[in-house]
Structures are given as C-alpha cells and as structure tokens.
Design a protein around this motif. Structure first.
Motif, short mmCIF file in Angstrom:
data_model
loop_
_atom_site.label_atom_id
_atom_site.label_comp_id
_atom_site.label_asym_id
_atom_site.label_seq_id
_atom_site.Cartn_x
_atom_site.Cartn_y
_atom_site.Cartn_z
N LYS A 84 0.84 -1.21 0.00
CA LYS A 84 0.00 0.00 0.00
C LYS A 84 0.88 1.26 0.00
N ILE A 85 1.69 1.39 -1.02
CA ILE A 85 2.62 2.51 -1.13
C ILE A 85 1.86 3.80 -1.45
N ARG A 86 2.18 4.87 -0.74
CA ARG A 86 1.57 6.18 -0.96
C ARG A 86 2.55 7.19 -1.55
N TYR A 87 3.81 7.12 -1.15
CA TYR A 87 4.81 8.08 -1.61
C TYR A 87 6.00 7.34 -2.22
N LEU A 88 6.61 7.95 -3.23
CA LEU A 88 7.81 7.41 -3.85
C LEU A 88 8.96 8.40 -3.75
N PHE A 89 10.15 7.87 -3.54
CA PHE A 89 11.39 8.66 -3.62
C PHE A 89 12.28 7.97 -4.64
N LEU A 90 12.65 8.68 -5.69
CA LEU A 90 13.44 8.08 -6.77
C LEU A 90 14.68 8.92 -7.04
N ASP A 91 15.81 8.25 -7.19
CA ASP A 91 17.06 8.97 -7.43
C ASP A 91 18.09 8.01 -8.00
N GLY B 111 9.87 3.59 -1.14
CA GLY B 111 8.45 3.84 -0.97
C GLY B 111 8.08 4.08 0.48
N VAL B 112 7.03 4.83 0.69
CA VAL B 112 6.48 5.05 2.04
C VAL B 112 5.07 4.48 2.04
N CYS B 113 4.83 3.54 2.95
CA CYS B 113 3.53 2.86 3.03
C CYS B 113 2.50 3.76 3.71
N ALA B 114 1.27 3.31 3.68
CA ALA B 114 0.20 4.07 4.32
C ALA B 114 0.42 4.21 5.82
N ASN B 115 1.12 3.22 6.43
CA ASN B 115 1.38 3.29 7.87
C ASN B 115 2.67 4.02 8.19
N GLY B 116 3.33 4.61 7.19
CA GLY B 116 4.56 5.37 7.41
C GLY B 116 5.84 4.57 7.28
N GLN B 117 5.74 3.26 7.09
CA GLN B 117 6.95 2.44 6.95
C GLN B 117 7.65 2.74 5.65
N ARG B 118 8.99 2.81 5.70
CA ARG B 118 9.80 3.06 4.51
C ARG B 118 10.34 1.73 3.98
N VAL B 119 10.25 1.52 2.69
CA VAL B 119 10.63 0.26 2.07
C VAL B 119 11.44 0.53 0.82
N VAL B 120 12.54 -0.21 0.64
CA VAL B 120 13.26 -0.17 -0.63
C VAL B 120 12.48 -1.02 -1.62
N LEU B 121 12.01 -0.41 -2.69
CA LEU B 121 11.17 -1.11 -3.65
C LEU B 121 11.96 -1.70 -4.81
N ALA C 178 5.47 11.77 -5.67
CA ALA C 178 6.82 11.29 -5.95
C ALA C 178 7.79 12.42 -5.69
N VAL C 179 8.88 12.11 -4.99
CA VAL C 179 9.94 13.08 -4.72
C VAL C 179 11.13 12.70 -5.59
N ILE C 180 11.60 13.64 -6.44
CA ILE C 180 12.67 13.34 -7.38
C ILE C 180 13.71 14.46 -7.35
N GLN D 16 3.53 6.94 -16.87
CA GLN D 16 2.88 5.84 -16.14
C GLN D 16 1.69 6.31 -15.32
N TRP D 17 1.86 7.44 -14.62
CA TRP D 17 0.80 7.96 -13.75
C TRP D 17 0.60 9.44 -14.09
N SER D 18 -0.33 9.73 -14.95
CA SER D 18 -0.49 11.09 -15.46
C SER D 18 -0.91 12.09 -14.39
N LYS D 19 -1.61 11.63 -13.36
CA LYS D 19 -2.09 12.54 -12.32
C LYS D 19 -1.18 12.58 -11.09
N LEU D 20 -0.04 11.97 -11.18
CA LEU D 20 0.86 11.90 -10.03
C LEU D 20 1.45 13.27 -9.71
N ALA D 21 1.39 13.67 -8.43
CA ALA D 21 2.03 14.91 -7.97
C ALA D 21 3.53 14.66 -7.81
#
Length: 290
Positions: A162-169, A191-201, A232-234, A247-252
């Motif tokens: 249930k990933i909500r946020y992405l960090f890509l670099d 990725g950051v899950c809905a519960n706040g957990q950070r995961v390497v995707l 997404a943070v880039i 891939q995700w046209s409405k992604l902030a």
C-alpha cells in the motif's frame, strides 16, 4: 593449524574454545531433538508402531559458526515413508553439504562485495574461519546464491505494501570491474507505506538516468502491483519526471531539497495530497538516514 572445538588446548583463545565447545554441544542437542521428533522415539526406546525409523551411527562434520570452526557428530538414520519406502534422514537445521552458518556466509559476502579478492578475504576473516577452507568456488557459489535471492526480491509482489509516496534517485557507487574501480549508475526507488513504513522497492543497474531507463523501472513497479502513488519526490531529472507522468499522469511530483536551487520553491511548505496537511520538503538522503 588452528584447533577446533574438540581440542582441549588452553591459551589466548581459551574463552573462545570454551564457547565453541558449548556451541558444539548445543548444536548436537538440537539435531538430536530434531531426529527424535522425526523418528518418534528416543535412542533405544521401543514405542511399537509409532516409531518411523532407526538410527545407524553418526558422522563427523565440520561446521564454521560465528565463533569459528567446530566439529559436530551428525546422527544418521533411515526413515520409513507412508508408502513403506525407506530413505536416509537429513536434518533441516543443518542441511546436507552445509559447512558454514548463514551468519558466516553473510560476513563472507559482505567483505567480498566491498571489493576484496578471495585471497585477502581469507586473511581478513581468518579469526572467524579459524583454518576452515574457503575456496574461490565456494565464494562464487555464495555470490550466485545472492544473485538468485536478489532476482527473486526484485520480482516480488508489491500490492500488499500500500505505497503512498515514492522517492526516486540515481546512486553512483564505486564497484570493481576487472582490475578497475568505476562508478556505475543504480536507479533507486524507495516507498512510504500508508502506515509510514519506509521500504526499498527497487534497485537496478542502468546505463544512465535516461527517460527510457526510468520508464523501465517505473513500469516494473506497476507490473508488480504497486498501484498509483500519490506523490513522488525526485531530483529534478526531466527524464524521470517524464517517465512518471507516462505511467501515472495525475501523479504529484515534488523536487528533492538536495537538488533544488536556493531561493526557489523548495523553501515553501508543501501540502500533502493524502492528508491535506502541510510539511517541509524532504530529501531522499533524509529518508534513507531516517
């Protein structure tokens, strides 16, 4: 040659010798209990139809643990299957041909992947190996197993996260290729899950941070059931931004503070599309450090 846990010598390593002896006794007790459960009977115990097989001696096996090499007596037995066929019993705790514990293998891989060759590796880990053999083939098998584990990890399903946020670099570590140490580009997605957990995707080697390279990475995430993230943070890479929009046209998309120009939008608060709350922009480095 270093003595193992069955030697009775006492010297500089007296404490380690005592600890290895206790480890040997503990390992043998655990394996004996495992075999007793498989047979349904303790040694010399008669339990009628409950017994599933019989012991037939022991064989010595050298096992390298985190405290050095120790020689254990592995019990042998024949088990009768439900169809009446007999087979040789094999321990699940210490599988066939295993000569080192997983912790020792992890230490070997860690030193090897840091760029140390096999000869220097044996020297660096000599207090751990204590004379136990370590060939180039053994290291190659470990690296091959690590490759298989990584490939399985890179293909795992991401839907339950249930990933909500992405960090890509892009990350450019130094690696040894042949006799040279060079920097290679690795595309990293956190990725950051809905519960706040950070995961390497995802981690993947690439020729560079082109739009196509990032698009392949993003499509791989979508194919593994990532779902549409909210933000997404880039680093401002236009190719990465374009790939995300494909891939995700409405992604902030938010610019990472480590790559922003002073005095620009990075100094402003950002409103979360998930909660509506405002927060200071963060960088990929801050997320990794946390």
């Amino acid at each position: 040659m270093e003595s193992d846990s069955r030697s009775g010598g006492r010297g500089k390593g007296a404490l380690e010798e005592v600890m290895r002896e206790r480890i040997r006794v503990t390992i043998e007790s655990i394996v004996d209990e495992e075999l007793e459960a498989a047979l349904g009977a303790a040694p010399s115990e008669r339990v009628g139809l409950v017994r599933a097989g019989y012991r037939h001696g022991k064989r010595l096996r050298r096992l390298t643990t985190s405290l050095g090499a120790t020689t254990i007596a592995m019990p042998r037995a024949r088990i009768e299957d439900d169809d009446g066929r007999r087979r040789e019993w094999h321990s699940r705790m210490i599988p066939r041909y295993q000569r080192r514990t997983e912790r020792v293998d992890e230490a070997i891989l860690g030193v090897y992947l840091s760029g140390t060759n096999t000869r220097r590796l044996r020297g660096a880990l000599s207090p751990l190996l204590r004379g136990a053999p370590l060939s180039k083939d053994a290291v190659s098998r470990l690296v091959g197993r690590l490759r298989e584990d990584f490939e399985a990890w890179a293909k795992r399903d991401l839907g339950e996260l249930k990933i909500r946020y992405l960090f890509l670099d892009g990350w450019y570590p130094r690696v040894r290729i042949g006799k040279k140490r060079v920097r290679v580009p690795v595309l990293v997605t956190l990725g950051v899950c809905a519960n706040g957990q950070r995961v390497v995707l995802d981690l993947r080697l690439a020729g560079g941070e082109s739009e196509q390279a990032w698009l392949d990475a993003v499509r791989s995430l979508a194919a593994r059931n990532l779902g549409a993230p909210i933000l997404a943070v880039i680093d401002g890479n236009p190719g990465l931004a374009a790939a995300l929009k494909v891939q995700w046209s409405k992604l902030a998309i938010q610019r990472c503070t480590n790559h922003s120009v002073p005095g620009r939008a990075h100094s402003k608060e950002v409103r979360s599309p998930l909660t509506g709350k405002t927060f200071e922009p963060v960088s990929l480095g801050q997320v990794v450090a946390a």
